[in-house]
Design a protein around this motif. Sequence first.
Motif, PDB file in Angstrom:
ATOM      1  N   GLY A  87       0.771  -1.234   0.000  1.00 35.05           N
ATOM      2  CA  GLY A  87       0.000   0.000   0.000  1.00 35.05           C
ATOM      3  C   GLY A  87       0.798   1.278   0.000  1.00 35.05           C
ATOM      4  N   TYR A  88       2.128   1.196  -0.205  1.00 33.93           N
ATOM      5  CA  TYR A  88       2.903   2.436  -0.161  1.00 33.93           C
ATOM      6  C   TYR A  88       4.231   2.265  -0.881  1.00 33.93           C
ATOM      7  N   PRO A 108       3.902  -1.668   7.080  1.00 31.97           N
ATOM      8  CA  PRO A 108       2.499  -1.716   7.516  1.00 31.97           C
ATOM      9  C   PRO A 108       2.416  -1.632   9.036  1.00 31.97           C
ATOM     10  N   ASP A 109       1.454  -0.883   9.528  1.00 34.92           N
ATOM     11  CA  ASP A 109       1.297  -0.682  10.982  1.00 34.92           C
ATOM     12  C   ASP A 109       0.572  -1.884  11.587  1.00 34.92           C
ATOM     13  N   ARG A 110       1.280  -2.998  11.616  1.00 39.16           N
ATOM     14  CA  ARG A 110       0.768  -4.208  12.252  1.00 39.16           C
ATOM     15  C   ARG A 110       1.923  -4.964  12.882  1.00 39.16           C
ATOM     16  N   PRO A 111       1.650  -5.821  13.850  1.00 37.11           N
ATOM     17  CA  PRO A 111       2.736  -6.472  14.587  1.00 37.11           C
ATOM     18  C   PRO A 111       3.671  -7.268  13.688  1.00 37.11           C
ATOM     19  N   CYS A 140       1.941   0.178  16.422  1.00 34.81           N
ATOM     20  CA  CYS A 140       2.671  -1.092  16.558  1.00 34.81           C
ATOM     21  C   CYS A 140       4.155  -0.762  16.679  1.00 34.81           C
ATOM     22  N   TRP A 141       4.620  -0.612  17.903  1.00 30.29           N
ATOM     23  CA  TRP A 141       5.977  -0.120  18.132  1.00 30.29           C
ATOM     24  C   TRP A 141       7.046  -1.133  17.740  1.00 30.29           C
ATOM     25  N   ARG A 207      -2.406   6.300   8.180  1.00 35.13           N
ATOM     26  CA  ARG A 207      -2.923   5.526   7.047  1.00 35.13           C
ATOM     27  C   ARG A 207      -2.490   4.057   7.119  1.00 35.13           C
ATOM     28  N   ASN A 208      -2.492   3.516   8.340  1.00 36.84           N
ATOM     29  CA  ASN A 208      -2.119   2.117   8.566  1.00 36.84           C
ATOM     30  C   ASN A 208      -0.682   1.829   8.190  1.00 36.84           C
TER      31      ASN A 208
END
Length: 224
Positions: A87-88, A108-111, A140-141, A207-208
């Motif tokens: 997506g980017y 992506p902002d996920r674990p 999601c650090w 934006r995730n």
Amino acid sequence: MIDEILPAGVVTSEAFDDSAPVALFPEEARVVANAVETRQREFATARLCVRRALAGLGLPPTPVPPGRHGAPRWPDAVIGSITHCAGYRAAAVARTSDVAMLGIDAEPDRPLPEGVLESIALPGELGRLRKLRDMEPGVCWDRMLFSMKEAVYKAWYPATGRRLEFEDADIEVDVEEASFTAHIRFPFRPPGGNAVEYLTGRLLARRNLVVAAIAVPREEGDQS
């Protein structure tokens, strides 16, 4: 989006889908000739971002294939960085007379997948991550840590010719300033310049996506 965390003098371009990939130069096309179609489109969109960013410096389209260890081969007098994830896609460029080190990364902002965090994080970083999760639970650090370390590597290797492993950069985050500092295990001293013992960058979650960027300005009189 990524332009918000980079200073003046750095030109960026980004895309959130592959709806308008650019035609590749032969040197670039060979890189993905045997790749699946989705990889080819991702690569072509990233090169579209490269073309647009270079145009922002007043430069014509030129091939930017990957070189040693995957680092892009930029035109003379240009420094840059490329990132792409689901997506980017984005590129950032600057003149070497203005910027000495440049690295960007988006994820992506996920674990992270199970087991990956333990392989990239130092003990001190694991403790800081727990505090960051309490302060900003919506990010999601673990993935942000990965992105910051990737940005460090992308900035470090082209400028120094030295590879870094994940454990060679110890990262601290300032949530209020949306910034981070990476303390480098093996400082680099350019000819005639000061030792580089740490890099500072900025971060963004939107934006995730989680995004990290480093741009080290060229010191006055330093043309190394």
